[in-house]
Design a protein around this motif. Structure first.
Motif, PDB file in Angstrom:
ATOM      1  N   VAL A 246       1.119  -1.436   0.134  1.00  0.00           N
ATOM      2  CA  VAL A 246       0.067   0.059  -0.176  1.00  0.00           C
ATOM      3  C   VAL A 246       0.562   1.292   0.067  1.00  0.00           C
ATOM      4  O   VAL A 246       0.777   2.479  -0.509  1.00  0.00           O
ATOM      5  CB  VAL A 246      -1.128   0.165   1.205  1.00  0.00           C
ATOM      6  CG1 VAL A 246      -1.712   1.034   1.822  1.00  0.00           C
ATOM      7  CG2 VAL A 246      -1.859  -1.479   1.531  1.00  0.00           C
ATOM      8  N   ALA A 247       1.685   1.148   0.775  1.00  0.00           N
ATOM      9  CA  ALA A 247       2.853   2.473   0.918  1.00  0.00           C
ATOM     10  C   ALA A 247       2.976   2.356  -0.203  1.00  0.00           C
ATOM     11  O   ALA A 247       3.363   4.019  -0.830  1.00  0.00           O
ATOM     12  CB  ALA A 247       3.976   2.323   1.547  1.00  0.00           C
ATOM     13  N   LYS A 248       2.987   1.873  -1.760  1.00  0.00           N
ATOM     14  CA  LYS A 248       3.594   2.119  -2.645  1.00  0.00           C
ATOM     15  C   LYS A 248       2.627   2.366  -4.074  1.00  0.00           C
ATOM     16  O   LYS A 248       3.034   3.439  -4.531  1.00  0.00           O
ATOM     17  CB  LYS A 248       4.472   0.706  -3.512  1.00  0.00           C
ATOM     18  CG  LYS A 248       5.685   0.108  -2.931  1.00  0.00           C
ATOM     19  CD  LYS A 248       6.252  -0.856  -3.567  1.00  0.00           C
ATOM     20  CE  LYS A 248       7.473  -1.512  -2.668  1.00  0.00           C
ATOM     21  NZ  LYS A 248       7.575  -2.657  -3.557  1.00  0.00           N
ATOM     22  N   ILE A 249       1.700   1.955  -3.245  1.00  0.00           N
ATOM     23  CA  ILE A 249       0.990   2.806  -3.859  1.00  0.00           C
ATOM     24  C   ILE A 249       0.491   4.616  -3.624  1.00  0.00           C
ATOM     25  O   ILE A 249      -0.134   4.993  -4.426  1.00  0.00           O
ATOM     26  CB  ILE A 249      -0.509   1.732  -4.421  1.00  0.00           C
ATOM     27  CG1 ILE A 249      -0.832   0.486  -4.263  1.00  0.00           C
ATOM     28  CG2 ILE A 249      -1.934   2.899  -4.161  1.00  0.00           C
ATOM     29  CD1 ILE A 249      -0.566   0.587  -6.097  1.00  0.00           C
ATOM     30  N   GLU A 250       0.506   4.868  -2.815  1.00  0.00           N
ATOM     31  CA  GLU A 250       0.492   6.050  -2.034  1.00  0.00           C
ATOM     32  C   GLU A 250       1.574   6.771  -2.733  1.00  0.00           C
ATOM     33  O   GLU A 250       1.328   7.887  -3.224  1.00  0.00           O
ATOM     34  CB  GLU A 250       0.814   5.841  -0.188  1.00  0.00           C
ATOM     35  CG  GLU A 250      -0.111   5.442   0.511  1.00  0.00           C
ATOM     36  CD  GLU A 250       0.219   5.177   1.728  1.00  0.00           C
ATOM     37  OE1 GLU A 250      -0.645   5.825   2.748  1.00  0.00           O
ATOM     38  OE2 GLU A 250       1.488   5.171   2.434  1.00  0.00           O
ATOM     39  N   GLU A 251       2.368   6.384  -2.970  1.00  0.00           N
ATOM     40  CA  GLU A 251       3.637   6.924  -3.766  1.00  0.00           C
ATOM     41  C   GLU A 251       3.079   7.282  -4.835  1.00  0.00           C
ATOM     42  O   GLU A 251       3.180   8.309  -5.475  1.00  0.00           O
ATOM     43  CB  GLU A 251       4.878   6.345  -4.297  1.00  0.00           C
ATOM     44  CG  GLU A 251       6.021   5.715  -2.578  1.00  0.00           C
ATOM     45  CD  GLU A 251       7.133   5.224  -3.041  1.00  0.00           C
ATOM     46  OE1 GLU A 251       7.217   4.729  -3.569  1.00  0.00           O
ATOM     47  OE2 GLU A 251       7.832   4.638  -1.553  1.00  0.00           O
TER      48      GLU A 251
END
Length: 330
Positions: A246-251
């Motif tokens: 999810v952190a990568k999607i946030e980026e």
């Protein structure tokens, strides 16, 4: 908001729907007054495809939606509900599945009464009954169409094989299954079958049960009654591995100037015009944020970047406990 054909039986509805389950159960405390405001605001935003089921509550979610229909006008809403999952009256955690012809009729009559309507636009078999041939269940649902009690027939969490058998008995308007960046099972064959047969695909939990919003940071964020505490994807090491995704999607969302949830919904809608995501919420803030996904345009490069991060098997852990997994893709 665009309105699109939902299947081939004449139903036209909004490309983005609203799942109502969490307004009554499973995701913490309920607040009917706030939920009614959400339902009214949904219509103002053009979100007119509402999804409920008799087992939500059980029963009270249909009653809540019925109240909202009086406030916004029944004629303005595409109403979907479901039957087939039977919860024990004394212990609602105990569940069975009933798709027998007699139950089809009685369940529909009960839903019509709770919703206080004369007709249901889309009536789903919530899960396939292992003891009843799908042809028999759909045959009984076809009688409901002939009686004018429902407009379209839907199936939930069925295999492509089951879908073809059902469609041969009576045209199926829609298949509803979980579909999101972290649940891509329908890509195996169900999506292709729906497209081939002119059947709409309704994606529930398109935000990964809230995980793809980026708002969930630790297991303790879930209340004591939140059923996600018992979902394998939200437990132990699985939780932390999925959180990293999810952190990568946030980026990526930051580069697009949108929220993670808007990116996730835009991705689902980008998979085809016959796909209708129905994110659930009981908060005005999140309803309006979800509607903002309609303004997010994803290029081919964006989709490739997202796919490289959230490939088909990227999420860790099954989406339901083992006992419930047995009724999926039936």
């Amino acid at each position: 908001m665009q309105n699109r054909p939902l299947g081939s039986q004449g139903i036209i509805t909004s490309q983005l729907g609203l799942g109502c389950m969490g307004m009554s159960e499973f995701y913490g405390n309920k607040n009917d007054a706030e939920s009614l405001l959400v339902l009214q605001r949904a219509v103002e935003l053009g979100i007119i495809f509402w999804d409920t089921a008799d087992m939500y509550g059980p029963f009270i979610n249909e009653a809540l939606v019925g109240t909202a229909l009086k406030l916004v006008g029944r004629q303005n809403i595409t109403l979907a509900t479901k039957f087939g999952i039977v919860r024990d009256a004394t212990n609602p955690t105990v569940r069975g599945i009933d798709g027998s012809p007699a139950y089809v009729q009685s369940a529909c009559e009960a839903s019509l009464k709770r919703l206080d309507v004369e007709m249901i636009d889309l009536y789903y078999l919530h899960r396939k009954d292992p003891n009843t041939a799908i042809e028999d269940t759909v045959g009984a649902m076809a009688k409901l169409v002939a009686q004018g009690k429902i407009r379209g027939i839907g199936l939930s969490e069925v295999s492509s094989e089951t879908l073809r058998k059902a469609h041969a008995v009576h045209p199926i308007s829609a298949v509803q299954s979980e579909y999101s960046l972290w649940t891509r099972d329908p890509e195996d064959d169900v999506l292709a079958t729906c497209k081939e047969l002119g059947i709409a695909f309704v994606a529930y939990s398109p935000l990964g049960r809230g995980f793809l919003t980026g708002q969930i940071k630790q297991f303790e964020d879930f209340g004591a009654t939140d059923y996600r505490r018992f979902s394998p994807r939200f437990q132990g090491e699985n939780f932390h591995k999925n959180l990293a995704l999810v952190a990568k999607i946030e980026e990526i969302a930051a580069t697009k100037g949108c929220s993670p949830s808007q990116l996730a919904l835009a991705w689902v809608m980008a998979q085809g015009d016959y796909i209708f995501p129905i994110p659930g919420t009981k908060r005005l803030q999140y309803l309006e944020e979800n509607a903002g996904a309609l303004t997010v345009n994803l290029s081919a490069t964006d989709l490739e970047n997202i796919d490289s991060i959230f490939g088909k098997d990227a999420a860790v852990g099954t989406r339901y406990p083992e006992a419930m997994m047995k009724s999926l893709n039936a």
